[in-house]
Enzyme design. Structure first.
Site, PDB file in Angstrom:
ATOM      1  N   GLN A 162       0.848  -1.199   0.000  1.00  0.00           N
ATOM      2  CA  GLN A 162       0.000   0.000   0.000  1.00  0.00           C
ATOM      3  C   GLN A 162       0.879   1.244   0.000  1.00  0.00           C
ATOM      4  O   GLN A 162       1.111   1.852   1.032  1.00  0.00           O
ATOM      5  CB  GLN A 162      -0.887  -0.031   1.241  1.00  0.00           C
ATOM      6  N   PHE A 163       1.393   1.642  -1.176  1.00  0.00           N
ATOM      7  CA  PHE A 163       2.315   2.775  -1.239  1.00  0.00           C
ATOM      8  C   PHE A 163       1.656   4.082  -0.801  1.00  0.00           C
ATOM      9  O   PHE A 163       2.330   5.016  -0.379  1.00  0.00           O
ATOM     10  CB  PHE A 163       2.929   2.913  -2.637  1.00  0.00           C
ATOM     11  N   THR A 164       0.328   4.160  -0.843  1.00  0.00           N
ATOM     12  CA  THR A 164      -0.341   5.411  -0.489  1.00  0.00           C
ATOM     13  C   THR A 164      -0.236   5.758   0.995  1.00  0.00           C
ATOM     14  O   THR A 164      -0.567   6.876   1.387  1.00  0.00           O
ATOM     15  CB  THR A 164      -1.826   5.399  -0.918  1.00  0.00           C
TER      16      THR A 164
END
Length: 153
Positions: free
Chosen positions: A78-80
Site C-alpha cells: 500500500q504505497f499510499t
C-alpha cells in the site's frame, strides 16, 4: 516502513474478480516502504507486527499477539500510506520507495513472515486490489519504523 494493522475476523484480497489472498481471524496489514528503508526496518516492522498484543485474552484484555492466537496474517502492499497531504489537495507520494525497491522490501517482509508464522497470505504488488474485511473491535493500529540515522563525527 509504514503499516496499518487491522484486527479482523476475516479478510480477503481480490484482483480482477478472483481472490488472491484470504485469512480468517488475524491481522490485515497494509505495508509501505519509504525512501531510505532497508531490510533492517522491514525486519523490525515484522517483529513488532508478530508480537503486538492486540487480541483479547480470556479476561477480555488485549494481551495476546497474532502468534499467540495462531491467527492469519494478510500482507497487502500500500504505497499510499506514504502520502504527504501538506502541500494542497492532491497527495504527493515522493516519500514512497521507488517501485522496484518497494517490491523488493515487500517481498522481503512476506518471505520473513512466511518463515516466522504458519499462516501468511498476500495481495498482489502493484495491482488494482479490492480488500474486503470484517474489522474486529474495531482495532486499527498505525505503525511506523523510521530508518536508522547514521551518527557521524
Amino acid at each position: 516502513m509504514i503499516s496499518v494493522l487491522q484486527r479482523v475476523r476475516e479478510a480477503r484480497v481480490e484482483v480482477e474478480g478472483r481472490t488472491v489472498g484470504a485469512i480468517g481471524a488475524g491481522l490485515l496489514v497494509l505495508v509501505c516502504a519509504e525512501r531510505g528503508d532497508t531490510e533492517l526496518e522491514a525486519d523490525k516492522l515484522l517483529a513488532k507486527i508478530l508480537k503486538l498484543r492486540i487480541f483479547s485474552d480470556a479476561g477480555g484484555k488485549m494481551n495476546l499477539s497474532v502468534q499467540d492466537i495462531a491467527g492469519g496474517l494478510l500482507l497487502v502492499s500500500q504505497f499510499t500510506l506514504a502520502a504527504d497531504t501538506t502541500g494542497g489537495n492532491r497527495p504527493s507520494f515522493t516519500q514512497a520507495a521507488a517501485p522496484d525497491e518497494g517490491r523488493r522490501l515487500y517481498d522481503h517482509v512476506v518471505a520473513r513472515a512466511r518463515a516466522a508464522h504458519p499462516q501468511v497470505a498476500t495481495g498482489q504488488f502493484a495491482a488494482d486490489m479490492q480488500v474486503h474485511l470484517v474489522n474486529d473491535g474495531p482495532i486499527t493500529i498505525p505503525l511506523r519504523i523510521a530508518p536508522a540515522v547514521a551518527v557521524g563525527g
